[in-house]
Design a protein around this motif. Structure first.
Motif, PDB file in Angstrom:
ATOM      1  N   UNK A   1      14.975  22.140  53.127  1.00  0.00           N
ATOM      2  CA  UNK A   1      15.870  21.324  52.815  1.00  0.00           C
ATOM      3  C   UNK A   1      17.399  22.309  52.883  1.00  0.00           C
ATOM      4  N   UNK A   2      17.171  23.321  53.173  1.00  0.00           N
ATOM      5  CA  UNK A   2      19.125  23.599  53.439  1.00  0.00           C
ATOM      6  C   UNK A   2      19.195  23.792  54.246  1.00  0.00           C
ATOM      7  N   UNK A   3      18.451  23.100  55.678  1.00  0.00           N
ATOM      8  CA  UNK A   3      18.892  22.476  57.379  1.00  0.00           C
ATOM      9  C   UNK A   3      19.166  21.216  56.379  1.00  0.00           C
ATOM     10  N   UNK A   4      18.820  20.294  55.887  1.00  0.00           N
ATOM     11  CA  UNK A   4      19.095  18.835  55.506  1.00  0.00           C
ATOM     12  C   UNK A   4      20.892  18.661  55.027  1.00  0.00           C
ATOM     13  N   UNK A   5      21.068  20.243  53.743  1.00  0.00           N
ATOM     14  CA  UNK A   5      21.857  19.504  53.456  1.00  0.00           C
ATOM     15  C   UNK A   5      23.129  20.284  53.711  1.00  0.00           C
ATOM     16  N   UNK A   6      23.219  21.421  55.157  1.00  0.00           N
ATOM     17  CA  UNK A   6      24.174  22.228  55.691  1.00  0.00           C
ATOM     18  C   UNK A   6      24.395  21.550  56.960  1.00  0.00           C
TER      19      UNK A   6
END
Length: 188
Positions: free
Chosen positions: A76-81
């Protein structure tokens, strides 16, 4: 059925989504999600929610091991950033359920529960940021945690009672907006 479809996808709706202006400089909004935020969002999701096209439901998500939760949080953090939305999350199943009066249909959209969890993370962060920076007007009650329309009704009653006691007038207007925006063209 065609009427229900045209309400969901009116001819004036653009095919491409809107973009956020790039000039917002708020480090908090750009930070990676924490495990605390992630676990809080998981606690908030409903136990019984129909799965979307990926066949993953909320109970599956709630029962993930800590190791898998951390892996999902990293994804999720990869998608978000990187500002990426998986193509699969853009696919939904729309079911048309007949209304109880048999006059028309009610559309139900089944989307990915993982997508809804991701959306909840973003929503929770935006809600906190808006509340923390007093972005939302104090009289706005709906869609805010711990508030509801009944707060506004209480406010109107208090103002009316105060007016009666002081001999002044209170003017109130109520508007039923059910379906008010179904056929309204937005300004370009």
């Amino acid at each position: 059925m065609q009427e229900a479809i045209s309400k969901i996808f009116p001819s004036w709706v653009p095919e491409r989504g809107y973009t956020v202006p790039p000039d917002i400089n708020e480090p908090f909004l750009d930070d990676r999600f924490s495990a605390l935020e992630f676990n809080h969002a998981i606690k908030e999701i409903k136990d019984k929610a129909a799965p979307g096209p990926d066949c993953i439901d909320n109970m599956m998500i709630k029962h993930l091991s800590n190791r898998i939760r951390l892996l999902l949080l990293d994804i999720f953090n990869e998608l978000y950033t990187k500002h990426v939305v998986p193509t699969e999350w853009k696919n939904v199943h729309v079911l048309f359920i007949p209304k109880t009066d048999r006059k028309g249909f009610r559309p139900i959209t089944l989307s990915s529960c993982l997508c809804k969890l991701f959306e909840r993370l973003v929503k929770n962060r935006l809600n906190w940021w808006c509340e923390h920076h007093d972005i939302i007007h104090p009289t706005q009650s709906e869609f805010r945690r711990g508030r509801s329309c009944i707060d506004n009704v209480g406010s109107v009653i208090l103002q009316a009672e105060e007016s009666l006691m002081t001999g002044r007038c209170t003017i109130t207007a109520f508007l039923d907006i059910k379906g008010a925006f179904d056929d309204v063209l937005p300004n370009s």
